[in-house]
Enzyme design. Structure first.
Site, short mmCIF file in Angstrom:
data_model
loop_
_atom_site.label_atom_id
_atom_site.label_comp_id
_atom_site.label_asym_id
_atom_site.label_seq_id
_atom_site.Cartn_x
_atom_site.Cartn_y
_atom_site.Cartn_z
CB SER A 137 40.55 -57.59 11.74
OG SER A 137 40.44 -58.74 12.54
CD GLU A 236 36.83 -54.48 15.11
OE1 GLU A 236 35.91 -55.32 15.15
OE2 GLU A 236 38.00 -54.79 14.86
CG HIS A 304 35.33 -58.41 12.70
ND1 HIS A 304 36.05 -57.53 13.48
CD2 HIS A 304 36.22 -59.26 12.14
CE1 HIS A 304 37.34 -57.85 13.40
NE2 HIS A 304 37.47 -58.89 12.60
#
Length: 334
Positions: A137, A236, A304
């Site tokens: 992230s 992602e 996630h």
């Protein structure tokens, strides 16, 4: 089942005739020593403040592997939406990366804030004493900066603020294997994942680079853009509407950032709600990636979503999109 010999043989079989800059760099990548029971690891918060109860659970898991876990001084600080002031988050991260006795650095959580401090890191100690760096992230910024500056292979995987509902025993074992063994990582398309229908057949090889799409896109022109020519680009995303994913991929295309990319692999796209009659995330991905002339593999449990797995970033990877496999060399070395 995959034997070690067959997995490693895939890398040789997928060699290309002319090395690209990213592939040429493979010979000089840095790998941290494999973590062993008794090794010291440090938990830091380069972005946002983690939940203390979740950190306690993550520390419990790390200690169950025999690791000695330390917390940075400012892990639970709060300054607006950041885990403390920039200088304090930077100090924690710098100390962790520079201490030769610390063998691994684990991010407590992502959130936001890492890009605010990565350009000020002194990475000379890390070049002398490479270490395992784990996160995803917002930590994409740090991982890409370490790749650009040091060619350090890092680990894209769950962070210490652990949620057992999202990351269960399989997620924990995948992370443990990535940092405490030298086995290659083999991932297969999960038909249950949102991005599983996205596929362009083909086979390619290159260092696996990328992470969170927002962070990669935001890094264009900065020192934490990893450089994707000759690479397998992985991304992602979470909480972004389909048109925003379109905008980021279109920016990557327009800027030339995807020129020379060898293949694209897609992890979990979660929380991407479409308006009735409009493209969903799959529609956007097919439209923006299907005409690039490279293999595209979706449906990997990286990101996630539930059941998140772990993968090295910077290590050589082989994509076989039709077979639905991504095979990546280990993140660590004996």
């Amino acid at each position: 089942m995959y034997s070690r010999r067959s997995v490693l043989g895939a890398f040789t079989a997928a060699s290309v005739a002319h090395a690209t800059p990213a592939q040429a760099s493979a010979a000089r990548v840095l790998r941290a020593p494999v973590l062993r029971p008794g090794d010291r690891v440090r938990v830091v918060s380069p972005g946002s403040t983690p939940d203390p109860a979740q950190v306690e659970r993550g520390v419990e898991i790390l200690r169950s592997w025999g690791l000695t876990v330390e917390l940075g001084r400012h892990v639970f600080d709060r300054y607006g939406y950041l885990a403390g002031r920039d200088e304090d988050r930077l100090a924690d991260l710098q100390e962790a990366l520079a201490d030769p006795q610390v063998r691994g650095v684990f991010a407590a959580r992502g959130g936001y804030g890492t890009q605010r401090i990565v350009d000020r890191l002194d990475l000379r100690p890390l070049r002398r004493h490479p270490k395992v760096v784990v996160g995803f992230s917002d930590i994409t910024s740090l991982q890409a900066r370490l790749w650009r500056a040091c060619r350090l292979v890092t680990v894209h995987g769950p962070m210490v603020a652990w949620n057992d509902r999202r990351t269960g025993p399989e997620s924990a074992e995948a992370l443990r294997a990535a940092v405490m063994t030298t086995r290659p990582v083999v991932l297969t398309r999960d038909p249950a994942e949102t991005t599983a229908p996205v596929m362009v057949p083909g086979r390619a090889r290159g260092p696996l680079l990328g992470g969170n799409l927002t962070l990669v896109d935001a890094a264009i022109g900065a020192r934490d853009f990893p450089g994707l020519r000759g690479a397998v680009f992985f991304f992602e995303e979470v909480g972004e509407a389909p048109y925003r994913i379109d905008r980021m991929l279109t920016h990557l295309r327009r800027s030339g950032a995807l020129k020379g990319v060898r293949a694209i692999v897609i992890g979990q796209i979660t929380g991407s709600d479409a308006e009735p009659g409009e493209w969903d995330a799959v529609g956007v991905l097919r439209d923006r990636l299907g005409d690039l002339g490279v293999p595209v593999l979706g449906g990997l449990r990286l990101g996630h979503g539930n059941g998140q797995l772990t993968v090295p970033l910077g290590a050589q990877a082989v994509v076989d999109a039709a077979a639905g496999t991504l095979t990546v060399e280990p993140a660590v070395a004996d």
